[in-house]
Write a protein that holds these residues in place. Structure first.
Motif, PDB file in Angstrom:
ATOM      1  N   THR A 560      34.439  33.033  40.784  1.00 49.10           N
ATOM      2  CA  THR A 560      34.614  34.268  41.569  1.00 49.10           C
ATOM      3  C   THR A 560      36.023  34.839  41.386  1.00 49.10           C
ATOM      4  OG1 THR A 560      35.200  32.914  43.482  1.00 49.10           O
ATOM      5  CG2 THR A 560      32.903  33.630  43.306  1.00 49.10           C
ATOM      6  N   ASN A 561      36.916  34.062  40.730  1.00 47.23           N
ATOM      7  CA  ASN A 561      38.284  34.517  40.478  1.00 47.23           C
ATOM      8  C   ASN A 561      38.385  35.378  39.212  1.00 47.23           C
ATOM      9  OD1 ASN A 561      37.782  32.577  38.576  1.00 47.23           O
ATOM     10  ND2 ASN A 561      39.513  31.249  39.112  1.00 47.23           N
ATOM     11  N   ASP A 592      38.456  29.384  45.281  1.00 48.84           N
ATOM     12  CA  ASP A 592      37.568  30.102  44.360  1.00 48.84           C
ATOM     13  C   ASP A 592      36.217  29.407  44.280  1.00 48.84           C
ATOM     14  OD1 ASP A 592      39.615  31.894  43.740  1.00 48.84           O
ATOM     15  OD2 ASP A 592      40.427  30.556  42.190  1.00 48.84           O
ATOM     16  N   SER A 610      32.737  43.624  39.709  1.00 49.44           N
ATOM     17  CA  SER A 610      33.409  42.981  40.846  1.00 49.44           C
ATOM     18  C   SER A 610      32.703  43.360  42.143  1.00 49.44           C
ATOM     19  CB  SER A 610      34.865  43.437  40.896  1.00 49.44           C
ATOM     20  OG  SER A 610      34.922  44.806  41.249  1.00 49.44           O
ATOM     21  N   SER A 611      33.096  42.700  43.218  1.00 49.38           N
ATOM     22  CA  SER A 611      32.473  42.952  44.532  1.00 49.38           C
ATOM     23  C   SER A 611      32.728  44.376  45.020  1.00 49.38           C
ATOM     24  CB  SER A 611      33.001  41.940  45.549  1.00 49.38           C
ATOM     25  OG  SER A 611      34.425  41.986  45.576  1.00 49.38           O
ATOM     26  N   GLU A 641      36.156  39.897  44.334  1.00 49.74           N
ATOM     27  CA  GLU A 641      35.607  38.719  43.663  1.00 49.74           C
ATOM     28  C   GLU A 641      34.735  39.187  42.507  1.00 49.74           C
ATOM     29  OE1 GLU A 641      33.397  36.321  46.410  1.00 49.74           O
ATOM     30  OE2 GLU A 641      35.207  35.363  47.229  1.00 49.74           O
ATOM     31  N   TRP A 642      34.502  38.266  41.546  1.00 48.62           N
ATOM     32  CA  TRP A 642      33.519  38.545  40.498  1.00 48.62           C
ATOM     33  C   TRP A 642      32.149  38.389  41.158  1.00 48.62           C
ATOM     34  CZ3 TRP A 642      33.791  35.987  34.953  1.00 48.62           C
ATOM     35  CH2 TRP A 642      32.860  36.618  34.109  1.00 48.62           C
TER      36      TRP A 642
END
Length: 740
Positions: A560-561, A592, A610-611, A641-642
């Motif tokens: 998610t980073n 993460d 991304s979010s 976040e990714w």
């Protein structure tokens, strides 16, 4: 007892550092010059030179019988080389081993060891004599061809260098470690060395590249294959330093019912066969060569290593690529042409300089041998002149010898003879006074006078000297550059293509399922498990991702980073336990999480976002990282976040936000990048991205509700440009805001 010297008993103060450095320098120079480095002129170290000269003195030529090696070693130690007998005997043995020396200088009888690394029998059992090649190295040694120096005890004389009619340095190579320097010269084909030398005589300005048209590269006694680029070989021979890659020679042998084996017939130089077999067997036991089933050594006089594949579907080139990478079936020969030049100075020389030094030595030897022969002819002609004078007045000579008190002085006075001529006449036998002898003397005189004239012309004309040296080298080329001994053994090939065998060759391919839990524990089980499989986790933990794949796959873990991490499926711990924490395999911070786990397709393109709804199109080949720290794909802002990575198959993108607004726009409005922050997919007042999908507009947009799939064809009211707000989705769109 003699008188004491004036300074006897004096003590001189010296700094320890300077005393040590002075003594160590003396030791270093001794090691460099008298032990470890070969002479550029004859290619021999002192111990080898002394061995050959001692055997020459013992008359151990190729036509004589053999003598015990103990006798030879004893003579070398006693007369020339005050070192241990084992060191001298080992040097002798190496000169006789046809797998160690390309052109053996000594012919052995008895057990002289083998390529498996077994030692030779003790010197009291083995016998030896010189080979024809050694004779060529010695040719002219009794004709003042080289300088001699006193031996260590001053009782004998030994040659400083051998005449060296054979190009021994390049033909047999050399290796040695001195103090602060080393040498490593590979063996070459004598015919090729002679051809290159002849070209250098003809064209002294020839470049190294020109010489390499004749001398192709190393020619190892054990054969094998040199796999290196021409540019690498040229640079190595130009500078005198380099690294050359050698490989075993192998072929595929077909058996019954589609089975096959690989047979290795030649191995790299200086590799012990028994050690090689042991190394492969050990890797096989440790399951580090899963493509290999078994290895057998069926060698007799010739090498025959049989390699059985794990099964008949294994690719032979892939198997050998794995073996070349992991074992000594491929090895590197370090080229370092460090030699003592004619002034006894250590120097790293290129190929041209080495050949030039040998040719200059041959020129010096020719001049010295010619002068020596001229002196011998001069002495003989002087005596023959005296004999001719005598035969004209035989009766008077006999009278003088019989009746005069001082016949020698009388002969000199009467016939105007020299001291040497008079002495020779007085020493003549009576049988030499017959008439026939006079004719023989006159013929010999005529023949020697013609030879003298020819040799004097040779000394005056440098081109004639080089023509004679060329003829001598051509003789060596003809004698040792053809036949079984002279045929090239090492195959010269282009640099071998790199076969990508990291996963395929080091891991046995089989189906597995990788299991990742919500709390970041990863494990693998054999076979492909279904979604409903009974899986156990730690208390409070549950399944995150179930990934069926092959043990040879490289898995992409998306954090998610915004980073991608690569994990080899084979490295994932097996078993039914809890597995291993993912953060011990990759450098993923505690804050993460893991977005997803999948096997990326390098030919596939993906939509990443991304979010907050920023994204771009990414090539699948980018989803790989060799570092534990991973590789940045999405550049994220704080609190982002990714959120998404989906295949980009189609011509339009459908985006739905957390605000339950749907937008459809052409895929071409998104950039394709290897990494970055991306562009806005959809505009939000509140919240962010919920889901996105790439699809073909003509086929309609589909989503899943439960087990049913619904397709919406009429999408006109949701079509717009990238970064628009969108509209509420059609009725029946999932409440989860996901396309499913």
């Amino acid at each position: 007892m003699g008188a004491m010297p004036d300074d006897f008993g004096q003590v001189e103060d010296l700094a320890l550092g300077s005393a040590l450095s002075e003594r160590y320098l003396a030791y270093a120079l001794s090691t460099i010059m008298s032990r470890s480095l070969p002479d550029v002129r004859d290619g021999l170290k002192p111990v080898h030179r002394r061995l050959i000269y001692a055997m020459h003195q013992l008359k151990l030529d190729p036509r004589s019988g053999f003598k015990k090696c103990a006798r030879v070693v004893g003579d070398v130690i006693g007369k020339f080389h005050p070192h241990g007998d084992s060191a001298v005997y080992e040097a002798l043995v190496r000169l006789a081993q046809d797998f160690a020396a390309r052109y053996p200088l000594i012919e052995g009888q008895g057990n002289f060891g083998n390529i498996d690394g077994d030692n030779a029998a003790a010197m009291r059992y083995t016998e030896s004599r010189l080979t024809e090649i050694a004779e060529y190295l010695l040719r002219g040694i009794d004709e003042n061809a080289v300088d001699f120096r006193p031996t260590y005890d001053g009782e004998e004389q030994e040659p400083v260098v051998l005449p060296g009619a054979f190009p021994n340095l390049l033909a047999n190579g050399a290796s040695g470690i001195a103090v602060g320097m080393a040498t490593s010269i590979p063996p070459h084909n004598a015919g090729e060395v002679c051809a290159a030398a002849l070209h250098l005589i003809e064209k002294p300005e020839a470049s190294t590249a020109d010489l390499l048209n004749y001398l192709k590269g190393p020619d190892f006694p054990t054969g094998g294959e040199l796999v290196e680029d021409e540019a690498v070989i040229l640079n190595a021979y130009e500078t005198g330093r380099g690294s050359l890659r050698t490989r075993a020679k192998w072929h595929k042998e077909d058996g019954k019912h589609g089975t096959w084996v690989i047979v290795v017939t030649e191995i790299p130089y200086q590799v012990q066969k028994s050690r090689l077999v042991e190394q492969i067997a050990l890797l096989l036991t440790d399951k580090k060569l899963p493509l290999l089933g078994d290895i057998r050594d069926e060698s007799a006089e010739n090498i025959r290593l049989v390699l059985e594949p794990k099964n008949r579907t294994v690719d032979a080139d892939m198997l050998m690529a794995a073996l070349f990478r992991a074992t000594q079936l491929e090895s590197r020969f370090s080229l370092n042409m460090n030699v003592l030049d004619s002034g006894r100075t250590p120097r790293v020389m290129g190929l041209k300089a080495l050949l030039r030094a040998w040719l200059d030595h041959r020129h010096e030897v020719l001049v010295r041998r010619t002068n020596h022969r001229l002196e011998a002819i001069g002495r003989r002609l002087e005596i023959l002149d005296g004999y001719i004078k005598v035969f004209l007045n035989l009766d008077e000579v006999i009278r003088i010898i019989r009746f005069e008190d001082k016949p020698k002085e009388q002969l000199i006075a009467t016939f105007e003879l020299t001291e040497v001529q008079a002495e020779a006449i007085l020493n003549m036998r009576l049988r030499a006074l017959r008439k026939l002898e006079e004719m023989e003397i006159r013929n010999e005189h005529k023949k020697l006078a013609a030879e003298q004239k020819g040799l004097q012309a040779l000394l005056k004309d440098e081109s004639k000297r080089w023509a004679k040296i060329g003829a001598e080298i051509a003789e060596v080329k003809e004698k040792f550059g053809s036949g079984a001994l002279g045929a090239r053994r090492t195959k010269i090939s282009e640099a071998a293509p790199v076969v990508e065998i990291v996963a395929e060759a080091l891991v046995e391919r089989e189906p597995i399922t990788v299991i990742l839990s919500e709390k970041g524990w990863i494990r693998a089980q054999k076979g492909h498990l279904s979604d409903g499989a009974d899986l156990k986790f730690k208390e409070g933990d549950r399944l995150h991702t179930l990934l069926p794949c092959q043990s040879t796959d490289k898995i992409a873990l998306l954090g998610t980073n915004g980073r991608v991490y690569s994990i080899k499926a084979a490295d994932v711990p097996r078993g039914r336990g809890d597995g291993q924490a993912i953060r011990l395999i990759v450098e993923l911070a505690n804050e993460d999480g893991v977005l997803t786990l999948f096997v990326p397709d390098p030919a596939q393109k993906y939509l990443v976002a991304s979010s907050s709804g920023r994204g771009f199109v990414l090539a699948g080949s980018e989803l790989v990282s060799e570092r534990r720290a991973g590789k940045i794909i999405l550049t994220l802002k704080p609190d982002e976040e990714w959120a998404l990575c989906v295949p980009a198959n189609g011509d339009h993108v459908a985006v739905v936000g957390q605000n339950r607004k749907l937008l459809v726009f052409p895929l071409e409005q998104l950039p394709e990048m290897p990494r970055g922050a991306g562009v806005q997919l959809q505009k939000y007042k509140d919240g962010g991205l919920s889901d996105a999908k790439v699809f073909t507009l003509a086929d309609g947009l589909s989503w899943t509700i439960g087990e049913r799939v619904r397709i919406e064809q009429k999408l006109t009211e949701w079509l717009g440009a990238r970064a628009a707000a969108g509209r509420l989705p059609p009725s029946g769109f999932p409440k989860s805001n996901k396309f499913g």
